[in-house]
Scaffold this active site. Structure first.
Site, mmCIF file in Angstrom:
data_model
loop_
_atom_site.group_PDB
_atom_site.id
_atom_site.type_symbol
_atom_site.label_atom_id
_atom_site.label_comp_id
_atom_site.label_asym_id
_atom_site.label_seq_id
_atom_site.Cartn_x
_atom_site.Cartn_y
_atom_site.Cartn_z
ATOM 1 C CB CYS A 2 -0.914 -0.143 1.318
ATOM 2 S SG CYS A 2 -1.905 -1.316 1.390
ATOM 3 N NE ARG A 27 5.701 0.789 -0.463
ATOM 4 C CZ ARG A 27 6.511 1.101 0.481
ATOM 5 N NH1 ARG A 27 7.587 1.646 0.150
ATOM 6 N NH2 ARG A 27 6.487 0.212 1.549
ATOM 7 C CD1 TRP A 74 -0.649 -6.184 -3.214
ATOM 8 C CD2 TRP A 74 -0.950 -6.910 -0.914
ATOM 9 N NE1 TRP A 74 -0.230 -7.420 -2.751
ATOM 10 C CE2 TRP A 74 -0.198 -7.971 -1.629
ATOM 11 C CE3 TRP A 74 -1.037 -7.118 0.236
ATOM 12 C CZ2 TRP A 74 -0.109 -9.249 -0.949
ATOM 13 C CZ3 TRP A 74 -0.705 -8.279 1.240
ATOM 14 C CH2 TRP A 74 -0.187 -9.226 0.189
ATOM 15 C CG ASN A 100 0.327 1.923 4.134
ATOM 16 O OD1 ASN A 100 -0.721 1.981 3.343
ATOM 17 N ND2 ASN A 100 1.122 2.632 3.219
ATOM 18 N N GLY A 101 -0.763 -1.042 7.141
ATOM 19 C CA GLY A 101 -0.851 -1.789 8.235
ATOM 20 C C GLY A 101 -2.071 -2.480 8.495
ATOM 21 C CD GLU A 481 15.945 -14.249 -7.190
ATOM 22 O OE1 GLU A 481 15.092 -14.836 -6.282
ATOM 23 O OE2 GLU A 481 15.922 -13.162 -7.752
ATOM 24 C CE LYS A 485 12.760 -12.289 -9.469
ATOM 25 N NZ LYS A 485 13.583 -11.656 -8.115
ATOM 26 C CD GLU A 488 9.123 -12.151 -8.321
ATOM 27 O OE1 GLU A 488 8.402 -11.699 -7.288
ATOM 28 O OE2 GLU A 488 10.413 -12.172 -8.330
ATOM 29 C CG HIS A 504 16.227 -37.598 -3.117
ATOM 30 N ND1 HIS A 504 16.535 -38.816 -2.737
ATOM 31 C CD2 HIS A 504 17.573 -37.052 -3.395
ATOM 32 C CE1 HIS A 504 18.003 -39.113 -2.559
ATOM 33 N NE2 HIS A 504 18.585 -37.872 -2.953
ATOM 34 C CE LYS A 603 11.007 -3.678 -4.929
ATOM 35 N NZ LYS A 603 11.627 -4.543 -5.854
HETATM 36 C C1 F6R Z 1 11.153 -11.110 -5.498
HETATM 37 C C2 F6R Z 1 11.103 -10.286 -4.431
HETATM 38 C C3 F6R Z 1 10.785 -10.915 -3.058
HETATM 39 C C4 F6R Z 1 11.507 -9.953 -1.925
HETATM 40 C C5 F6R Z 1 11.159 -10.039 -0.520
HETATM 41 C C6 F6R Z 1 11.934 -9.411 0.653
HETATM 42 O O1 F6R Z 1 11.647 -10.950 -6.668
HETATM 43 O O2 F6R Z 1 11.273 -9.103 -4.362
HETATM 44 O O3 F6R Z 1 10.894 -12.139 -2.717
HETATM 45 O O4 F6R Z 1 12.955 -10.246 -2.110
HETATM 46 O O5 F6R Z 1 9.855 -9.873 -0.318
HETATM 47 O O6 F6R Z 1 11.762 -8.026 0.487
HETATM 48 P P1 F6R Z 1 12.718 -7.239 0.968
HETATM 49 O O7 F6R Z 1 14.316 -7.388 0.378
HETATM 50 O O8 F6R Z 1 12.407 -5.882 0.809
HETATM 51 O O9 F6R Z 1 12.785 -7.557 2.487
#
Ligand code: F6R
Length: 608
Positions: A2, A27, A74, A100-101, A481, A485, A488, A504, A603
């Site tokens: 948010c 966000r 969000w 927010n929260g 990772e 990527k 998502e 396994h 984000k």
């Molecule tokens: C994936 C991604 C998330 C963040 C995770 C932690 O592309 O961005 O998995 O890595 O939410 O976020 P931070 O680094 O802001 O604590």
């Protein structure tokens, strides 16, 4: 998650608020809304979906105002509907709140307020706030907000305006980030500096338990006991330009392409090549404590945790310190064995991730030394850890993290050198790692120059609906990772794990429609990786091998090959991740998806 923006000044607030809100859209973006005050009247508008929908609704409307608040949401409690979008209002419509929260005791508060006659229009937890404030309001808005917040359990970053108090805006924070932007004859409130960078670079970070009364020419901050807080005005070093797309189609591509510079920026002024060591200003104060630590626990979430897993290999091999990596979200629910000889490293791009923050607080309670690897300067994790190292990766806007990951790996390498040189690492080894670190930016450029080849490959594979990613040792976290990527931003089912684990159970999934990406540079585990590739070939799986330039033998077993330059094994992930990011980016583009704002994500995850 948010976004909040608030404005008070002499300008028409609407444009400033909407421009700011657009910079926060990354966000959270399932609905948005605005409230403006003028001539002691409140105007508002809300829309479902992206901010452009709100803008369309506002065009042609005749209202304006010099004070206002807005929000991009969000969803946590309640579906993304117009009713659930913020701002929320008091019964008389005079008080507007963006939040927010999460208000944990909202149900009890709501029931009590309903008994008193308050009418609720949404399913959100946030809506209790304007009603509570209304309940306490006797002409002083700040006092009413303060009293309301004392009833609330949970987390909040809020901005409040009232048509009865048109010359002020109230902001308060507990657990959800909030900054005040200090302008000339105008002031701002925002959940993220990106929203206000175009207007001012002078900010005050609100701390938990602080409440601000903001007017156009001044502001006062107090704690919850009404004690005045002396605050520090900080200068933001990021420019507005850095937080914009700079001619690229998407932020994600811009951020992938920035990575050579990011490695330079993360190491700038920190390398001591002659001493085979590094100088990390943020750790200087605790250098003596670091000599004594016997164990490291890395806490992080998502991509940041995968960086931590690479760090585990680095720290154990080169600094010889036992290291564990924890899901930050699990840390406080286990019984972690932590004492004053344990250092906790929190890795977080945003510095606001609720689970990572909670892990740090739990570790502090147990007496551990807490360190941060954080990108956002002044963020909560940066402020709450005992010491730390900033990434200097610049603002990361695309929801999928890319350049923050490479900078996290770079900083982990620097910390490894520092701790290693405090212990048994030789001068030569320190020098060698530094030399290899310095060579990375040019090598990343080489990979980026070949992005057209990865684009072609992505087009070929964009129709598949399942993927598996494999890797070993330093590249095992990259398999995770790479899979994250892809899933998502393209919504393709993908899984990543250590190559040896495949047989396994998961090998049962393999058939000709299940491509496997094997991250297999010519390193100490290359042969083992190739044995796993052969097992997949025997089951007719399609194979993409990511390997070291010149390794022609891989062509015999792969359907497709991606080459990366040779590097020191511990630093190879910094190169190998780049094609994986590009692959995910192009697959998502070929599928016609919103790369920068994938569905259901936000984000910065500031709720548990
Ligand atoms: C994936 C991604 C998330 C963040 C995770 C932690 O592309 O961005 O998995 O890595 O939410 O976020 P931070 O680094 O802001 O604590």
């Amino acid at each position: 998650m948010c976004g909040i923006v608030g404005y008070i000044g002499k300008k028409d607030a609407e444009n400033t608020l909407i421009e700011g809100l657009k910079r926060l859209e990354y966000r959270g973006y399932d609905s948005s809304g605005i409230a403006l005050v003028q001539n002691k009247k409140m105007f508002s508008e809300k829309a479902i979906g992206k901010i452009i929908n709100l803008e369309e609704k506002l065009s042609g409307k005749k209202f304006s105002g010099n004070v206002g608040i807005c929000h991009t949401r969000w969803a946590t409690h309640g579906k993304p509907t117009k009713e659930n979008a913020h701002p929320h209002f008091s019964c008389d419509g005079d008080i507007a709140v963006v939040h927010n929260g999460i208000i944990e005791n909202y149900q009890t508060l709501r029931d009590d307020l309903k008994k008193k006659g308050h009418k609720f229009l949404s399913e959100t937890d946030s809506e209790v706030l304007p009603h509570l404030i209304e309940d306490f309001y006797k002409g002083d808005l700040r006092e009413a907000v303060l009293k309301a917040l004392k009833c609330v359990q949970g987390t909040y970053g809020i901005a409040v305006v009232s048509s009865k108090n048109p010359d002020e805006m109230i902001a308060a924070r507990k657990g959800s980030p909030l900054v005040l932007g200090v302008g000339n004859g105008e002031n701002f409130v925002a959940s993220d500096v990106a929203a206000i960078l175009g207007y001012t670079n002078q900010v005050v970070y609100l701390n938990d338990g602080e409440i601000a009364r903001v007017a156009s020419d001044d502001f006062q901050i107090t704690d919850m006991d009404n004690q005045q807080i002396k605050c520090e005005i900080n200068k933001i070093e990021w420019s507005l330009e850095e937080s914009q797309k700079g001619g690229h189609e998407h932020f994600m591509l811009k951020e992938i392409l920035e990575q050579p510079k990011v490695v330079v920026d993360s190491t700038r002024g920190r390398l001591l090549p002659d001493e085979g060591s590094v100088k990390l200003g943020g750790l200087e104060e605790v250098e003596e404590d670091l000599r004594k630590i016997e164990k490291i626990i890395i806490v992080a979430c998502g991509t940041a945790r995968y960086a931590g897993l690479v760090g585990e290999y680095m720290l154990e091999e080169y600094a010889e310190i036992p290291t564990e990596v924890e899901f930050a979200s699990e840390f406080r629910y286990r019984k972690p064995i932590v004492d004053e000889r344990t250092a906790i490293i929190a890795i977080s791009q945003s510095g606001e991730t609720a689970d990572t923050l909670a892990a740090i607080r739990e570790a502090k309670r147990k007496g551990a030394l807490t360190l941060g690897i954080v990108n956002v300067v002044g963020s909560t994790i940066a402020r709450e850890t005992d010491a730390g190292v900033y990434n200097h990766a610049g603002p990361e806007i695309a929801v999928a993290s890319t350049k923050a990951f490479t900078s996290q790996l770079t900083v982990l390498a620097l910390i490894t050198i520092l701790l290693g040189r405090q212990r048994n690492m030789s001068l030569d080894t320190g020098k060698k790692i530094i030399e290899e670190l310095e060579a990375l930016p040019e090598k990343i450029e080489i990979i980026l120059k070949n992005k057209v080849d990865i684009k072609k490959l992505s087009e070929k594979y964009s129709k598949y609906s399942d993927f598996m990613y494999l890797g070993r040792k330093y590249c095992f976290p990259l398999a995770e990772e790479g899979a994250l990527k892809l899933k998502e931003i393209s919504y393709i089912h993908s899984e990543g794990f250590p190559a040896g684990e495949m047989k396994h159970g998961s090998i049962a999934l393999i058939d000709e429609d299940f491509p496997v990406v094997c991250v297999a540079p010519k390193d100490s585990v290359y042969e083992k990786n190739i044995s796993n590739v052969e097992e997949i070939r025997a089951r007719k799986g399609k194979i993409i091998i990511l390997t070291t330039q010149g390794n022609k033998e891989a062509e015999k077993v792969a359907d497709d090959i991606i080459y990366i330059p040779d590097a020191l094994e511990m630093l190879t992930p910094i190169l190998a991740v780049v094609p994986l990011q590009l692959f995910a980016y192009y697959v998502s583009s070929f599928r016609g998806l919103d790369v920068d704002k994938p569905r259901n994500l936000a984000k910065s995850v500031t709720v548990e």
